[in-house]
Design a protein around this motif. Sequence first.
Motif, PDB file in Angstrom:
ATOM      1  N   ARG A   1       0.796  -1.228   0.000  1.00 24.80           N
ATOM      2  CA  ARG A   1       0.000   0.000   0.000  1.00 24.80           C
ATOM      3  C   ARG A   1       0.825   1.272   0.000  1.00 24.80           C
ATOM      4  O   ARG A   1       0.286   2.354  -0.209  1.00 24.80           O
ATOM      5  N   GLY A   2       2.105   1.172   0.261  1.00 27.43           N
ATOM      6  CA  GLY A   2       2.934   2.362   0.244  1.00 27.43           C
ATOM      7  C   GLY A   2       3.159   2.969   1.625  1.00 27.43           C
ATOM      8  O   GLY A   2       2.609   2.517   2.637  1.00 27.43           O
ATOM      9  N   LEU A   3       3.958   4.032   1.665  1.00 27.64           N
ATOM     10  CA  LEU A   3       4.398   4.624   2.918  1.00 27.64           C
ATOM     11  C   LEU A   3       3.245   5.221   3.717  1.00 27.64           C
ATOM     12  O   LEU A   3       3.175   5.063   4.936  1.00 27.64           O
TER      13      LEU A   3
ATOM     14  N   ARG B   1       4.800   7.083  -5.102  1.00 28.37           N
ATOM     15  CA  ARG B   1       5.600   6.263  -4.209  1.00 28.37           C
ATOM     16  C   ARG B   1       7.082   6.478  -4.476  1.00 28.37           C
ATOM     17  O   ARG B   1       7.509   6.621  -5.627  1.00 28.37           O
TER      18      ARG B   1
ATOM     19  N   GLU C   1      11.733   1.763  -3.084  1.00 29.40           N
ATOM     20  CA  GLU C   1      11.498   0.858  -1.963  1.00 29.40           C
ATOM     21  C   GLU C   1      12.476   1.070  -0.807  1.00 29.40           C
ATOM     22  O   GLU C   1      12.057   1.105   0.353  1.00 29.40           O
TER      23      GLU C   1
ATOM     24  N   GLU D   1      11.382   4.250   1.047  1.00 26.88           N
ATOM     25  CA  GLU D   1      10.163   4.021   1.825  1.00 26.88           C
ATOM     26  C   GLU D   1      10.463   3.230   3.093  1.00 26.88           C
ATOM     27  O   GLU D   1       9.942   3.535   4.165  1.00 26.88           O
TER      28      GLU D   1
ATOM     29  N   TYR E   1       9.867   4.572   6.810  1.00 27.99           N
ATOM     30  CA  TYR E   1       8.930   3.851   7.679  1.00 27.99           C
ATOM     31  C   TYR E   1       9.580   3.532   9.026  1.00 27.99           C
ATOM     32  O   TYR E   1       8.997   3.778  10.084  1.00 27.99           O
TER      33      TYR E   1
ATOM     34  N   LEU F   1       9.287  10.790  -6.636  1.00 24.86           N
ATOM     35  CA  LEU F   1       8.133   9.932  -6.474  1.00 24.86           C
ATOM     36  C   LEU F   1       7.675   9.427  -7.840  1.00 24.86           C
ATOM     37  O   LEU F   1       7.596  10.194  -8.801  1.00 24.86           O
TER      38      LEU F   1
ATOM     39  N   GLY G   1       1.492   7.387  -8.752  1.00 20.85           N
ATOM     40  CA  GLY G   1       0.693   6.321  -8.149  1.00 20.85           C
ATOM     41  C   GLY G   1      -0.218   5.681  -9.166  1.00 20.85           C
ATOM     42  O   GLY G   1      -0.535   6.216 -10.217  1.00 20.85           O
TER      43      GLY G   1
END
Length: 425
Positions: free
Chosen positions: A301-303, A327, A330, A333, A337, A421, A424
């Motif tokens: 679902r993403g950050l 997004r 990876e 992110e 997170y 980014l 999306g």
Amino acid sequence: MRVRGGLLAGAQGLWLALFGLIGSVLLFTLTVVSIVLVVLGIGFFTTPVMIKALRAFADQRRALAHEWSGVLIPSPYPRRPVPAGGRRGGPAGQVEGCVALLKDPATWRDLQWLLVDMTAGFVLAILGPCLLVYAVWGPVLALGVWKPIVEAGGNEWFTFVHLTDQDSADTAAVVGLAYGVLGLFVNPGLLRTNFHLTRHFLRPTRERELALRVDRLTETRHDALDDSAAELRRIERDLHDGAQARLVAVGMSLGAVEALIEKDPQQARKLVAAARATSAEALTELRDLVRGIHPPVLAERGLGDAVRALALRMPLPVEVDVDLAGRAAEPVESAAYFAVSELLTNAAKHAGAERVWVDVHHARGTLRIAVTDDGRGGADPAGGSGLTGLERRLGAFDGVMAVSSPRGGPTMITVEIPCALAAGE
């Protein structure tokens, strides 16, 4: 608000004018004399001390620029400078350290700044408080003070107003009040101009910025490798002590079930139930372990949604505001997170906070995350806390972290990671 800001900027300008002038003149004189004494050998011992004091003075001005006017002045000094006594110690090391400092372009830019600070910087700093002083002095002259001053052969001028009678004194009062009003509006701008002038000399040059960035990336690369090795050891330990041990217990229980299934079916059923419970616990531990490596919600679902899910698991209320048009990569992110995860954990365990706010947005090629809590404050990255490790891990992505945490709170920690980014879905 305008009056308060103008008065505060005037007081700050007065502080810069007085203490800045004294510090600049004193440091410039002593440093230049110390450098001249290098030819006699004495300067090899005094120059490193003076340059260290000069850099401390410059760092203090950087801090004031950011605190008073929001002007950020990066430091050009190496993160691990050559010690004053050199790397070898003794007289030879002292000479080595002194020569290294004199070869550093930042040293000469600091000296240039001192010259500018004691001239143009002083004028910009003193102009603001002078405007406010004129606002008081003009009406005071109009109350009759002008007459004994002029009769005693004192100054007959109030800026451009020639004081000869009461009418001219009244004009001086009006002009003084006008200066005061002008000062309330322009003083914050004068202060910022002073700090921007300082920034021109104290910020690193383009070449130094690249050199510092290479040094930092090299350092953070080693830190990232160390962190990766530590993470692998943690995963191995968690698997060995947790899921692996439970799976071994499940296998032993099933072996016992196989032996008892015909002789004692009731006992066999109890062992099957215990094996089922143990396998469920092992599955939970494996899920927690996988979530600690890379949360599924982050991958799927993403950050933004991952941070929201993280906030729901916290023991205190967390408000999340996310504004992302796509997004990030990876690894970025994942780093963001776990940065939010660690900051939320710190707020819950150490800050004594009752509420936390998380703001995540992307602008001008930078992912910016701000975590604010209403706790007791006092967070200090230099105090050996986890913030130091977090800052090092962010450095692997050329990211930075800023901490604002006065005693009594609130605490606001801002993380910025340069990234682009992807659109999306």
